[in-house]
Design a protein around this motif. Structure first.
Motif, PDB file in Angstrom:
ATOM      1  N   GLN A  63    -107.204  84.220   3.169  1.00 14.19           N
ATOM      2  CA  GLN A  63    -105.818  85.049   2.613  1.00 14.19           C
ATOM      3  C   GLN A  63    -104.938  85.324   3.053  1.00 14.19           C
ATOM      4  OE1 GLN A  63    -107.972  88.384   1.237  1.00 14.19           O
ATOM      5  NE2 GLN A  63    -108.309  88.349  -0.968  1.00 14.19           N
ATOM      6  N   TRP A  64    -104.661  85.672   4.440  1.00 19.39           N
ATOM      7  CA  TRP A  64    -103.367  85.444   4.698  1.00 19.39           C
ATOM      8  C   TRP A  64    -102.929  83.941   5.028  1.00 19.39           C
ATOM      9  CZ3 TRP A  64    -100.419  88.400   7.957  1.00 19.39           C
ATOM     10  CH2 TRP A  64    -100.132  89.264   7.571  1.00 19.39           C
ATOM     11  N   LYS A  65    -103.748  82.382   4.388  1.00 20.28           N
ATOM     12  CA  LYS A  65    -102.608  81.287   4.816  1.00 20.28           C
ATOM     13  C   LYS A  65    -102.132  80.871   4.048  1.00 20.28           C
ATOM     14  CE  LYS A  65    -103.577  78.162   2.306  1.00 20.28           C
ATOM     15  NZ  LYS A  65    -102.556  77.344   1.669  1.00 20.28           N
ATOM     16  N   PRO A  66    -101.715  81.533   2.196  1.00 20.63           N
ATOM     17  CA  PRO A  66    -100.277  81.507   2.124  1.00 20.63           C
ATOM     18  C   PRO A  66     -99.323  82.140   2.079  1.00 20.63           C
ATOM     19  CG  PRO A  66    -101.831  82.214   0.430  1.00 20.63           C
ATOM     20  CD  PRO A  66    -102.395  82.572   2.001  1.00 20.63           C
ATOM     21  N   ALA A 122     -91.010  86.778   1.095  1.00 18.43           N
ATOM     22  CA  ALA A 122     -91.154  87.413  -0.791  1.00 18.43           C
ATOM     23  C   ALA A 122     -92.002  87.460  -0.391  1.00 18.43           C
ATOM     24  CB  ALA A 122     -89.896  87.701  -1.453  1.00 18.43           C
ATOM     25  N   MET A 123     -92.535  85.817  -1.019  1.00 17.87           N
ATOM     26  CA  MET A 123     -93.494  85.014  -1.489  1.00 17.87           C
ATOM     27  C   MET A 123     -94.740  85.740  -0.200  1.00 17.87           C
ATOM     28  SD  MET A 123     -93.462  84.213  -3.789  1.00 17.87           S
ATOM     29  CE  MET A 123     -94.894  82.744  -4.493  1.00 17.87           C
ATOM     30  N   GLY A 124     -94.747  85.991   1.028  1.00 11.75           N
ATOM     31  CA  GLY A 124     -95.240  85.715   2.073  1.00 11.75           C
ATOM     32  C   GLY A 124     -95.800  87.630   2.125  1.00 11.75           C
ATOM     33  N   LEU A 170    -102.954  81.143  -8.031  1.00  9.08           N
ATOM     34  CA  LEU A 170    -102.844  79.696  -8.605  1.00  9.08           C
ATOM     35  C   LEU A 170    -101.328  80.176  -9.430  1.00  9.08           C
ATOM     36  CD1 LEU A 170    -102.592  76.641  -9.799  1.00  9.08           C
ATOM     37  CD2 LEU A 170    -105.008  77.848 -10.901  1.00  9.08           C
ATOM     38  N   PHE A 171    -101.761  81.256 -10.407  1.00 16.55           N
ATOM     39  CA  PHE A 171    -100.500  81.336 -11.286  1.00 16.55           C
ATOM     40  C   PHE A 171     -99.376  81.996 -11.321  1.00 16.55           C
ATOM     41  CE2 PHE A 171    -104.481  80.748 -13.295  1.00 16.55           C
ATOM     42  CZ  PHE A 171    -104.642  79.635 -14.531  1.00 16.55           C
ATOM     43  N   GLY A 172     -99.305  83.181  -9.833  1.00 12.35           N
ATOM     44  CA  GLY A 172     -98.701  83.572  -9.580  1.00 12.35           C
ATOM     45  C   GLY A 172     -97.301  82.798  -9.150  1.00 12.35           C
ATOM     46  N   MET A 173     -97.668  82.101  -7.876  1.00 11.07           N
ATOM     47  CA  MET A 173     -97.656  81.571  -6.821  1.00 11.07           C
ATOM     48  C   MET A 173     -96.571  80.970  -7.687  1.00 11.07           C
ATOM     49  SD  MET A 173     -99.002  82.002  -3.247  1.00 11.07           S
ATOM     50  CE  MET A 173     -98.202  83.242  -2.006  1.00 11.07           C
ATOM     51  N   LEU A 174     -97.106  79.377  -8.274  1.00  6.58           N
ATOM     52  CA  LEU A 174     -96.662  78.889  -9.197  1.00  6.58           C
ATOM     53  C   LEU A 174     -95.661  78.947 -10.143  1.00  6.58           C
ATOM     54  CD1 LEU A 174     -96.655  75.435  -9.620  1.00  6.58           C
ATOM     55  CD2 LEU A 174     -98.439  76.203 -11.936  1.00  6.58           C
TER      56      LEU A 174
END
Length: 181
Positions: A76-79, A130-132, A152-156
């Motif tokens: 979960q920390w990877k992104p 912000a994404m992090g 998947l959906f939110g980040m994309l």
């Protein structure tokens, strides 16, 4: 097409998670999917970008830790780590070298003023930061299934929206061509 290829391991992770409900198994499948993605990229382009390599290393290390310790927090920390590393790289390009990362990536396609390149680059720094943060909010504030959906959906979706916004910004700052009447 590149964005789709970049998200392919995440899609595989998502599908395995949805089929099994097991984040450890989904992570175990994510690692070879990411390795296969890199192999395909190498086969097609005969090179792998530095940030792709960083992503691969983080998937192997954090995914491996997730599997070994049976702790989803690592994956979960990877992104967040990937986004923050991108942000650091883009920010560093303001101080190292004569061109920002965004300018190096896009200058062959479009012509913009130096100040516009710098603003675009800062936009990406802020986006990655912000994404992090958003990833951590979803990972720790919502269910595991919600985080998988967001990954998947939110980040994309947010990435595509940001790219569209950048396109609008760029179109407003491109040099005007004189009318050829």
């Amino acid at each position: 097409m590149k964005i789709l290829l970049d998200f392919l391991p995440v899609i595989v992770f998502f599908v395995v998670y949805k089929m099994t409900g097991d984040i450890i198994l989904a992570t175990a499948v994510l690692i070879p999917a990411t390795l296969a993605q890199m192999a395909y990229t190498w086969f097609k382009q005969h090179r792998i970008e530095k940030m792709q390599l960083v992503t691969l290393v983080l998937v192997v290390l954090l995914g491996g830790a997730t599997i070994i310790f049976h702790d989803k927090a690592f994956i979960q920390w990877k992104p967040t780590i990937v986004n923050w590393l991108f942000g650091i790289a883009f920010l560093g390009s303001h101080f190292i070298g004569s061109k920002t990362v965004v300018q190096r990536l896009m200058e062959n396609s479009i012509e913009l003023a130096q100040q516009t390149w710098r603003r675009l680059n800062i936009g990406w720094v802020l986006f990655f930061t912000a994404m992090g943060i958003l990833n951590l909010i979803v990972a720790y504030g919502f269910s595991e299934a919600t985080w998988v959906n967001f990954k998947l959906f939110g980040m994309l979706g947010l990435t595509l929206l940001f790219i569209l916004g950048q396109g609008v910004y760029i179109s407003r700052h491109m040099p005007q061509q004189p009318n050829q009447d």
